[in-house]
Write a protein that holds these residues in place. Structure first.
Motif, short mmCIF file in Angstrom:
data_model
loop_
_atom_site.label_atom_id
_atom_site.label_comp_id
_atom_site.label_asym_id
_atom_site.label_seq_id
_atom_site.Cartn_x
_atom_site.Cartn_y
_atom_site.Cartn_z
N ALA A 259 5.69 -9.55 2.77
CA ALA A 259 5.93 -9.52 1.32
C ALA A 259 4.50 -8.78 0.88
CB ALA A 259 6.17 -10.40 0.63
N LEU A 260 3.41 -9.47 1.31
CA LEU A 260 2.12 -8.94 0.89
C LEU A 260 1.90 -7.47 1.26
CD1 LEU A 260 -0.67 -9.24 -0.45
CD2 LEU A 260 -1.50 -10.22 1.41
N SER A 261 2.56 -7.08 2.47
CA SER A 261 2.29 -5.74 3.16
C SER A 261 3.02 -4.85 2.39
CB SER A 261 2.53 -5.54 4.74
OG SER A 261 3.01 -4.36 5.12
N GLU A 262 4.21 -5.02 1.81
CA GLU A 262 4.91 -4.28 0.94
C GLU A 262 4.43 -4.19 -0.48
OE1 GLU A 262 8.74 -6.38 0.52
OE2 GLU A 262 9.26 -5.74 2.56
N VAL A 263 3.65 -5.17 -0.66
CA VAL A 263 2.92 -4.91 -2.03
C VAL A 263 1.84 -4.07 -2.20
CG1 VAL A 263 1.27 -6.24 -3.73
CG2 VAL A 263 3.55 -7.20 -2.90
N LEU A 264 1.22 -4.15 -0.90
CA LEU A 264 -0.06 -3.60 -0.68
C LEU A 264 0.45 -1.93 -0.59
CD1 LEU A 264 -2.36 -5.43 1.48
CD2 LEU A 264 -2.35 -5.51 -0.91
N GLN A 265 1.38 -1.54 -0.19
CA GLN A 265 1.79 -0.32 -0.03
C GLN A 265 2.67 0.05 -1.34
OE1 GLN A 265 3.30 0.64 4.09
NE2 GLN A 265 3.44 -1.43 4.10
N THR A 266 2.68 -0.47 -2.36
CA THR A 266 3.29 -0.01 -3.58
C THR A 266 2.54 0.76 -4.49
OG1 THR A 266 4.70 -2.00 -3.48
CG2 THR A 266 4.46 -0.76 -5.68
N ALA A 267 2.93 1.74 -4.78
CA ALA A 267 2.09 2.89 -5.68
C ALA A 267 1.58 2.42 -6.99
CB ALA A 267 2.69 4.38 -5.87
N GLU A 268 2.27 1.72 -7.52
CA GLU A 268 2.16 1.02 -8.86
C GLU A 268 0.98 -0.15 -8.68
OE1 GLU A 268 4.11 -1.72 -12.35
OE2 GLU A 268 5.41 -0.78 -10.83
N PHE A 269 1.14 -0.93 -7.71
CA PHE A 269 0.21 -1.97 -7.54
C PHE A 269 -1.17 -1.21 -6.94
CE2 PHE A 269 -2.23 -4.81 -4.43
CZ PHE A 269 -2.34 -5.64 -4.96
N ARG A 270 -1.10 -0.24 -6.06
CA ARG A 270 -2.36 0.31 -5.87
C ARG A 270 -3.11 1.00 -6.97
NH1 ARG A 270 -2.39 1.29 -0.28
NH2 ARG A 270 -3.99 2.97 -0.40
N LYS A 271 -2.38 1.67 -7.82
CA LYS A 271 -2.97 2.24 -9.09
C LYS A 271 -3.64 1.27 -10.17
CE LYS A 271 -1.66 5.38 -13.23
NZ LYS A 271 -0.66 6.05 -13.82
N ARG A 272 -2.94 0.10 -10.29
CA ARG A 272 -3.25 -1.03 -10.93
C ARG A 272 -4.76 -1.73 -10.55
NH1 ARG A 272 0.52 -6.14 -12.68
NH2 ARG A 272 -1.18 -7.21 -13.66
N LEU A 273 -4.89 -1.63 -9.27
CA LEU A 273 -6.10 -2.18 -8.57
C LEU A 273 -7.12 -1.08 -8.65
CD1 LEU A 273 -4.55 -4.84 -7.80
CD2 LEU A 273 -5.81 -5.13 -6.04
N GLU A 274 -6.87 -0.02 -8.32
CA GLU A 274 -7.92 1.29 -8.26
C GLU A 274 -8.42 1.49 -9.76
OE1 GLU A 274 -5.68 4.03 -6.45
OE2 GLU A 274 -5.89 3.25 -4.23
N GLU A 275 -7.61 1.29 -10.76
CA GLU A 275 -8.00 1.38 -11.97
C GLU A 275 -9.06 0.33 -12.38
OE1 GLU A 275 -4.52 1.60 -14.30
OE2 GLU A 275 -4.40 3.75 -14.09
N SER A 276 -9.13 -0.82 -11.70
CA SER A 276 -10.04 -1.94 -11.96
C SER A 276 -11.30 -1.82 -11.20
CB SER A 276 -9.28 -3.14 -11.79
OG SER A 276 -8.90 -3.44 -10.41
N GLY A 277 -11.33 -0.75 -10.21
CA GLY A 277 -12.51 -0.66 -9.55
C GLY A 277 -12.43 -1.18 -8.09
N SER A 278 -11.20 -1.56 -7.43
CA SER A 278 -10.90 -2.08 -6.36
C SER A 278 -10.45 -1.18 -5.31
CB SER A 278 -9.93 -3.13 -6.29
OG SER A 278 -10.56 -4.33 -6.89
N THR A 279 -10.72 -1.06 -3.85
CA THR A 279 -9.99 -0.47 -2.93
C THR A 279 -9.01 -1.33 -2.21
OG1 THR A 279 -11.89 0.94 -2.72
CG2 THR A 279 -10.30 0.90 -0.85
N ILE A 280 -7.89 -0.85 -1.95
CA ILE A 280 -6.77 -1.66 -1.27
C ILE A 280 -6.95 -1.89 0.17
CG2 ILE A 280 -4.42 -1.61 -0.84
CD1 ILE A 280 -4.79 -2.10 -3.62
#
Length: 326
Positions: free
Chosen positions: A276-297
């Protein structure tokens, strides 16, 4: 074998069979109710925001509600201890950062009653660099100038962080260690008062999490000298890595976030969580949400046992160098 012994043996096997069948059925049905992700800080901080993003997307992947519980206090240790003692049924998880998972035990060994080995790692979620900054009052514009200025006047300059034993503090001590510098650490009670003194010129240098420092950097209120990870951040590629300067070539320290479970997790449940976590990390919406806060997946293939051991070893060396104890 007499009849009574045979009867008892058959009965024991039957009970064992039923127990195993029930356990398998429970595992197969996982998850069948809501999951709690515990976060060791109040709402609004970087760990909390990451935890909420993970919870929202895990709920979609697993098909059950995933709620965030903020159990703040003791630098995240209260939440971490709670999860390390929870039932290993997959319904209580920790979204933690390096402070509570790996650093706190090194700083306060007498009071922190767990280590990173008291968890089952589900996976690394994201990383974010820290950034060394200078007050405009110093006139320093880059890492090379910083090294020359501080080296020329040992003990004259200070740097601030958000508190003793935090990742920000250890990053500052790593700069001192790598550069052979003598500076005084000034611990602040959070980023806000640290920012005030840096912007006002009352403090020469400071360490921020990149996301917290970027507004001050891009507005010109402080000068970015370099990020603390080995490579430049894709969030702010214009800021050099400190490791680009020869004297700081071994600088590589950042803030990371990981999803952790209690010890002795059943393999079947752990496998479902990791998928499930692997699926989350590959979700475009999740990646965008974290990258906007300064994080790298984080990459999907991180060996968490090796990662946690290496990180703990790195922090141990810095703690010993700086003689950090609370």
């Amino acid at each position: 074998m007499n009849t009574r012994s045979l009867f008892l043996g058959v009965t024991a096997l039957s009970v064992l069979s039923i127990t195993l069948s029930q356990a398998c059925a429970q595992d197969a049905a996982y998850p069948s109710k809501s999951i709690t992700v515990v976060v060791g800080y109040p709402p609004g901080g970087s760990t909390d925001l990451t935890g909420r993003a993970v919870a929202d997307h895990l709920a979609k992947s697993l098909g059950v509600p995933v709620v965030v519980e903020n159990a703040s206090g003791a630098g995240g240790a209260i939440a971490a201890l709670k999860v390390s003692k929870a039932q290993p049924d997959g319904y209580t998880l920790l979204l933690g950062a390096n402070n509570e998972i790996a650093i706190n035990k090194l700083i306060t060994p007498a009071t922190v009653k767990y280590t990173y080995k008291d968890f089952t790692p589900v996976g690394l979620v994201a990383t974010t660099p820290m950034v060394l900054v200078a007050s405009n009052a110093t006139g320093v514009k880059d890492a090379s100038q910083f090294l020359r200025a501080v080296s020329s006047k040992p003990g004259r300059f200070s740097y601030g962080s958000s508190g003793v034993g935090t990742a920000l503090h250890l990053a500052g001590e790593m700069v001192k260690q790598q550069g052979g510098l003598f500076m005084t650490h000034i611990p602040y009670r959070g980023v806000a008062p640290l920012s005030i003194d840096l912007v006002g010129g009352g403090l020469e240098y400071g360490v921020f999490v990149l996301s917290s420092g970027l507004p001050h950097i891009r507005s010109g209120k402080v000068v970015a000298l370099g990020v603390t990870e080995k490579q430049r951040s894709p969030v702010a590629p214009e800021i050099p890595a400190l490791a680009e300067v020869p004297a700081l070539k071994n600088m590589d320290i950042g803030v990371w976030f990981a999803l952790m479970a209690p010890p002795k997790m059943p393999p079947h449940i752990l496998s479902k969580l990791r998928t499930a976590l692997s699926e989350v990390l590959q979700t475009a919406e999740f990646r965008k949400r974290l990258e906007e806060s300064g994080s790298t997946i984080a990459p999907l293939d991180v060996d968490m046992d090796r990662f946690l051991a290496d990180e703990s070893s790195k922090y141990q060396k810095i703690v010993e160098f700086a003689k950090v104890k609370e």
